[in-house]
Design a protein around this motif. Structure first.
Motif, PDB file in Angstrom:
ATOM      1  N   ILE A  34       0.838  -1.204   0.000  1.00  0.00           N
ATOM      2  CA  ILE A  34       0.000   0.000   0.000  1.00  0.00           C
ATOM      3  C   ILE A  34       0.867   1.246   0.000  1.00  0.00           C
ATOM      4  O   ILE A  34       0.612   2.198  -0.745  1.00  0.00           O
ATOM      5  CB  ILE A  34      -0.942  -0.004   1.228  1.00  0.00           C
ATOM      6  CG1 ILE A  34      -1.913  -1.184   1.167  1.00  0.00           C
ATOM      7  CG2 ILE A  34      -1.689   1.317   1.333  1.00  0.00           C
ATOM      8  CD1 ILE A  34      -2.590  -1.499   2.490  1.00  0.00           C
ATOM      9  N   CYS A  81      -2.205   6.437   4.164  1.00  0.00           N
ATOM     10  CA  CYS A  81      -2.917   5.535   3.266  1.00  0.00           C
ATOM     11  C   CYS A  81      -2.836   4.080   3.755  1.00  0.00           C
ATOM     12  O   CYS A  81      -3.794   3.321   3.624  1.00  0.00           O
ATOM     13  CB  CYS A  81      -2.362   5.653   1.852  1.00  0.00           C
ATOM     14  SG  CYS A  81      -3.351   4.798   0.625  1.00  0.00           S
ATOM     15  N   ASN A  85      -6.219   1.923   4.638  1.00  0.00           N
ATOM     16  CA  ASN A  85      -6.558   0.621   4.057  1.00  0.00           C
ATOM     17  C   ASN A  85      -6.622  -0.499   5.090  1.00  0.00           C
ATOM     18  O   ASN A  85      -7.493  -1.352   5.024  1.00  0.00           O
ATOM     19  CB  ASN A  85      -5.567   0.267   2.952  1.00  0.00           C
ATOM     20  CG  ASN A  85      -5.941   0.900   1.641  1.00  0.00           C
ATOM     21  OD1 ASN A  85      -6.900   0.510   1.009  1.00  0.00           O
ATOM     22  ND2 ASN A  85      -5.182   1.914   1.245  1.00  0.00           N
ATOM     23  N   PHE A  88      -9.839  -0.122   7.146  1.00  0.00           N
ATOM     24  CA  PHE A  88     -11.049   0.154   6.377  1.00  0.00           C
ATOM     25  C   PHE A  88     -12.183  -0.726   6.897  1.00  0.00           C
ATOM     26  O   PHE A  88     -11.994  -1.917   7.129  1.00  0.00           O
ATOM     27  CB  PHE A  88     -10.806  -0.133   4.892  1.00  0.00           C
ATOM     28  CG  PHE A  88     -11.907   0.351   4.011  1.00  0.00           C
ATOM     29  CD1 PHE A  88     -11.958   1.683   3.635  1.00  0.00           C
ATOM     30  CD2 PHE A  88     -12.898  -0.507   3.563  1.00  0.00           C
ATOM     31  CE1 PHE A  88     -12.976   2.146   2.816  1.00  0.00           C
ATOM     32  CE2 PHE A  88     -13.913  -0.068   2.750  1.00  0.00           C
ATOM     33  CZ  PHE A  88     -13.955   1.273   2.382  1.00  0.00           C
ATOM     34  N   SER A 143      -5.975   3.381  -4.306  1.00  0.00           N
ATOM     35  CA  SER A 143      -5.191   2.480  -3.456  1.00  0.00           C
ATOM     36  C   SER A 143      -6.070   1.391  -2.861  1.00  0.00           C
ATOM     37  O   SER A 143      -5.643   0.243  -2.723  1.00  0.00           O
ATOM     38  CB  SER A 143      -4.480   3.254  -2.347  1.00  0.00           C
ATOM     39  OG  SER A 143      -5.384   3.693  -1.371  1.00  0.00           O
ATOM     40  N   ARG A 144      -7.305   1.728  -2.546  1.00  0.00           N
ATOM     41  CA  ARG A 144      -8.231   0.746  -1.988  1.00  0.00           C
ATOM     42  C   ARG A 144      -8.529  -0.348  -3.019  1.00  0.00           C
ATOM     43  O   ARG A 144      -8.498  -1.532  -2.721  1.00  0.00           O
ATOM     44  CB  ARG A 144      -9.521   1.442  -1.556  1.00  0.00           C
ATOM     45  CG  ARG A 144     -10.496   0.532  -0.881  1.00  0.00           C
ATOM     46  CD  ARG A 144     -10.073   0.235   0.541  1.00  0.00           C
ATOM     47  NE  ARG A 144     -10.757  -0.957   0.979  1.00  0.00           N
ATOM     48  CZ  ARG A 144     -10.200  -1.918   1.674  1.00  0.00           C
ATOM     49  NH1 ARG A 144      -8.947  -1.820   2.054  1.00  0.00           N
ATOM     50  NH2 ARG A 144     -10.867  -2.962   2.034  1.00  0.00           N
ATOM     51  N   TYR A 147      -5.413  -2.482  -3.591  1.00  0.00           N
ATOM     52  CA  TYR A 147      -5.197  -3.408  -2.480  1.00  0.00           C
ATOM     53  C   TYR A 147      -6.198  -4.560  -2.528  1.00  0.00           C
ATOM     54  O   TYR A 147      -5.831  -5.722  -2.323  1.00  0.00           O
ATOM     55  CB  TYR A 147      -5.285  -2.646  -1.166  1.00  0.00           C
ATOM     56  CG  TYR A 147      -5.069  -3.489   0.063  1.00  0.00           C
ATOM     57  CD1 TYR A 147      -3.991  -4.361   0.166  1.00  0.00           C
ATOM     58  CD2 TYR A 147      -5.944  -3.421   1.147  1.00  0.00           C
ATOM     59  CE1 TYR A 147      -3.788  -5.134   1.292  1.00  0.00           C
ATOM     60  CE2 TYR A 147      -5.746  -4.178   2.279  1.00  0.00           C
ATOM     61  CZ  TYR A 147      -4.680  -5.042   2.347  1.00  0.00           C
ATOM     62  OH  TYR A 147      -4.485  -5.803   3.465  1.00  0.00           O
TER      63      TYR A 147
END
Length: 169
Positions: A34, A81, A85, A88, A143-144, A147
């Motif tokens: 990430i 970040c 993540n 989340f 990025s989400r 990932y």
């Protein structure tokens, strides 16, 4: 030591401690992935906004090497970040997920606006807070999805060979 240097030094310390404390050992590899992916995005977008004279970073580390803010573009934002993540709310409601995005994006944006107004770490030329908010939101979203793709969240469950209709005897 100037206020700008104190803020940069503090940001390095706080982010390093946050990553050490809040990244579980079993998620270390994920956090590296990430972190590097977010660095890729911030490196590219950071260089573009500086080259297009949208933002200027008057006080920065490695001033003769890079015109972007090394501290924030290459360490702090990618570190945040990682936390975004790893924490989340995967199995929560859509509203809770949206709130997660808004809290992280707005928090960073407010911090950047304070820095822009009261320090020489960043100066908006042809930029505004809402562009920061939009670009952060989009890079968090990218990025989400990256990932999730890396974890295999988008692939269907494979049907075992013995249960596949064509292999039954």
């Amino acid at each position: 030591m100037s206020l700008e240097r104190i803020i940069e030094f503090g940001a390095w310390i706080v982010m390093a401690i946050a990553l050490i404390y809040y990244v579980p050992k079993e998620k270390f590899r994920d956090s590296i992935l990430i972190f590097f992916f977010k660095q890729l995005l911030t490196w590219f977008s950071g260089i573009l906004v500086v080259q297009w004279n949208l933002i200027v970073y008057p006080v920065r580390l490695f001033a003769s090497a890079v015109n972007t803010s090394f501290t924030f573009e290459f360490f702090v934002y990618p570190g945040i970040c990682v936390l975004f993540n790893l924490y989340f709310p995967e199995h929560r409601s859509l509203l809770r997920k949206a709130i997660h995005y808004v809290i992280y994006t707005s928090g960073i944006t407010v911090f950047e606006v304070v820095l822009e107004n009261y320090t020489n770490l960043i100066k908006y030329i042809h930029w505004s807070w809402y562009w920061t908010w939009i670009t952060l939101f989009l890079t968090f979203m990218a990025s989400r999805y990256f990932y999730r793709w890396f974890r295999g969240d988008f692939t269907r469950q494979a049907v075992p060979v013995a249960e596949h209709p064509r292999t039954r005897r």
